[in-house]
Structure formats: C-alpha cells, structure tokens
Design an enzyme around this catalytic site. Structure first.
Site, short mmCIF file in Angstrom:
data_model
loop_
_atom_site.label_atom_id
_atom_site.label_comp_id
_atom_site.label_asym_id
_atom_site.label_seq_id
_atom_site.Cartn_x
_atom_site.Cartn_y
_atom_site.Cartn_z
N ASN A 200 -33.49 -46.82 88.29
CA ASN A 200 -34.22 -48.02 88.71
C ASN A 200 -35.47 -48.24 87.86
O ASN A 200 -35.80 -49.37 87.47
CB ASN A 200 -34.62 -47.91 90.18
CG ASN A 200 -33.51 -48.38 91.12
OD1 ASN A 200 -32.69 -49.21 90.76
ND2 ASN A 200 -33.50 -47.83 92.32
N HIS A 205 -34.52 -52.77 89.49
CA HIS A 205 -33.77 -52.65 90.75
C HIS A 205 -32.53 -53.53 90.79
O HIS A 205 -31.54 -53.19 91.45
CB HIS A 205 -34.70 -52.99 91.92
CG HIS A 205 -35.71 -51.92 92.19
ND1 HIS A 205 -35.43 -50.81 92.95
CD2 HIS A 205 -37.00 -51.77 91.78
CE1 HIS A 205 -36.50 -50.03 93.01
NE2 HIS A 205 -37.47 -50.59 92.31
N ASP A 209 -28.95 -52.13 91.76
CA ASP A 209 -28.07 -52.70 92.80
C ASP A 209 -26.65 -52.90 92.27
O ASP A 209 -25.67 -52.63 92.97
CB ASP A 209 -28.63 -54.03 93.29
CG ASP A 209 -29.87 -53.86 94.16
OD1 ASP A 209 -30.16 -52.72 94.57
OD2 ASP A 209 -30.55 -54.88 94.42
N GLU A 235 -29.38 -44.96 98.09
CA GLU A 235 -28.25 -44.65 97.24
C GLU A 235 -27.32 -43.63 97.89
O GLU A 235 -26.45 -43.04 97.23
CB GLU A 235 -28.72 -44.11 95.88
CG GLU A 235 -29.33 -42.71 95.89
CD GLU A 235 -30.82 -42.69 96.22
OE1 GLU A 235 -31.48 -41.71 95.84
OE2 GLU A 235 -31.31 -43.64 96.85
#
Length: 323
Positions: A200, A205, A209, A235
C-alpha cells in the site's frame, strides 16, 4: 365458458353480487367482466369443482396462460409447477388449506408461490383466494420484484463489496451450523497478504484494493463448491472447509498458496508480486467452538509469518506456548 355466459352466471349469484356490492341486471352483468379486465391484478374464477371459468386480461398478460390453457386445476398444476415433486407437494398443501378452511369456516390465508409462466419464466405470485357463493375467486399479484429486491439486499448485507466474497458476518453465520454438526470433519484456514502495508505504501491503497480483489478471486476459483471464503477484515481472509480432513486441508492450502504466488497480480500501475501466508486447523469430528477454531487458525497464521511468510502452518504442529 364464454364471457357472456360467465357474466350471466355471476349475475345470478346473489352471494357474489352482495359481496361485490353490485346490483347487476342482465344488461349490466357484462360490465362486470369489463371491469375485471381493467383490474391491475390477475383474476381467476373457478367453480366449486375447480374448473376455471374465467381469467382476466391481466392474468394472461402476467402469466401467459389463457382460459384454454388451464381448463381445470390439474391443467394449472401441470403447467405452473412442471417439477413433479414440487407439484405433488404444492397440490397436497393446497388440498390441506382447502380442507382446513372448510372445517374451521375460516378463509384461506394469502399464499406466495414461485411458478412457471407459459414462456418458461419463473415468477413469484401472491394468491389471494376467497370462496364467494358457488365460485372461488383468485386475485394474483406479481411480487417477483419485491423478492428480487430482498435478495439483493441480503446479498449486499452478506458480501464484502471490494472482493465479492462473503463478509465477516456471513462467515460466522455459515460457521454456526457447520460447527454444530455431529461427527463431521471440519477444517478452517486463515490467510493474509504478505507485506501488504508495504504494498500500500509503495503503490497506493487503490492498487492495494485491486490486488486484494484479484487474490480473493484466484482463491475462490480453486476452492471446492462446498467451501466458504470470506474477507474477515483488512487483508485477512478466512475459509471454512466442511467434511475435510487434515490432509485434504493441507492440499487445498498449498493450492491457494501456489495460485497466488505463481503470477503477479494485475493492476492499473502494472503487475504486482504478492504472496500469502496461511494458518490452518482441523478437527476430526464436530461439534466444535468456532471462536476456538479460528483462534487456533490465527495462531498458526502468525507462526507462518514468523517462519518467513509465503508458507503454511497448521495449529497441530505448533509449540503450544507459541503465538
């Protein structure tokens, strides 16, 4: 029966006319049929022997069947419920409802059924049934949209919107009956993405995702149809493996590890290499406490992390003092 004859028949039924609050003469009785054809719900009229005398235009528009298609109750059952076992159950239920209403002098409660239209489409129909004089009057409403909306709401309530697998709530609801079964083997896995915070930080981010979604899709594709995968948070994912031995659970876990590590995940910023660490636990026989089971899988997951990541650890191989 021609509509004119039905109109005359209904016009001579004092009970029906009084219930409808209509004072029909022979000249105006046909107007009753005209009004029924204008109603926004399906109308079906049977005699006491369950021969269909009339269906209005909305009935045919909604279901496709005309009066010629459903001359009697048997015709209706054969076409609306083509599955023999389902048809037998629904016929028995209908006969029981009729008998109960007659014995108790009560009305038949509103019924919902999923039936097959003439074109083969399945629709959920709400039936409101009343006996009026020498006739059964059925008012039919298509409530399929309401059921579809409810199904969509249930799906939203139980699905993680990012990965399209079950959410934490659904995972534990599914676990409840599985862990309560008598004498069945059960295994559980927990995994998370290795170094996900660094991923990340490096890619952002949104890319994180996308990677989560692809990993979830890959894992779901290699699981059995009876297995259940859910995103438990961040996660971290959980998997329930019903009727699965320790050896089979280890094989499934290895397939998961390999399918994730074998190919970089695709994202809008390019390919991203990713691996997962997996913790597992199995019991030879249920019932078992789900919280205990998942706590043991979690301990095994942390052991896999400490051992170097991109590997599998099972709780039965751990030092009982480790965490």
């Amino acid at each position: 029966m021609p509509k004119q004859d039905l109109a005359a028949d209904l016009g001579g039924d004092d009970t029906l006319m009084s219930r409808l609050s209509l004072d029909l003469t022979s000249d105006s009785s046909t107007s009753l049929i005209d009004m029924l054809d204008l109603l926004p719900m399906g109308v079906q009229i049977d005699d006491l022997d369950h021969r269909t005398l009339y269906v209005n235009d909305k009935f045919t528009e909604m279901l496709g069947y005309t009066l010629d298609d459903i001359a009697d109750l048997e015709d209706w059952f054969l076409q609306a419920y083509p599955n023999p076992a389902e048809r037998a159950a629904i016929r028995a239920d209908w006969q029981a409802r009729l008998a109960h209403a007659a014995a108790t002098q009560t009305e038949i409660p509103t019924i919902e059924r999923t039936l097959t239209c003439k074109n083969g489409e399945a629709k959920v129909i709400e039936f409101y049934v009343r006996r009026i004089g020498n006739h059964y009057i059925y008012l039919n409403t298509d409530v399929s949209a309401r059921h579809n909306d409810a199904a969509e709401l249930r799906l939203l309530a139980y699905t993680d919107p990012l990965t399209n697998v079950s959410n934490r709530r659904h995972f534990f609801e599914i676990a409840e009956p599985l862990t309560a079964m008598i004498g069945q083997p059960l295994a559980a896995l927990m995994f998370d993405l290795d170094h996900f915070k660094a991923l990340n930080d490096q890619h952002g981010h949104r890319i994180g995702d996308e990677v989560l979604a692809e990993v979830a899709a890959r894992c779901r594709a290699v699981l059995r149809s009876t297995d259940h995968i859910a995103r438990l948070g961040g996660e971290e994912f959980g998997i329930l493996l019903p009727n699965c031995s320790r050896a089979n659970a280890a094989e499934i876990a290895e397939r998961l590890r390999r399918v994730v590590a074998a190919t970089p995940a695709s994202s809008r910023s390019g390919d991203v290499s990713v691996t997962i660490s997996i913790g597992g636990v199995s019991v030879a026989r249920t019932p078992v406490d789900i919280d205990t089971l998942m706590s043991q899988a979690d301990r095994a997951l942390y052991a896999a992390k400490r051992a170097g990541r991109n590997q599998i650890q099972f709780f039965d191989g751990l030092d009982p003092d480790s965490k």
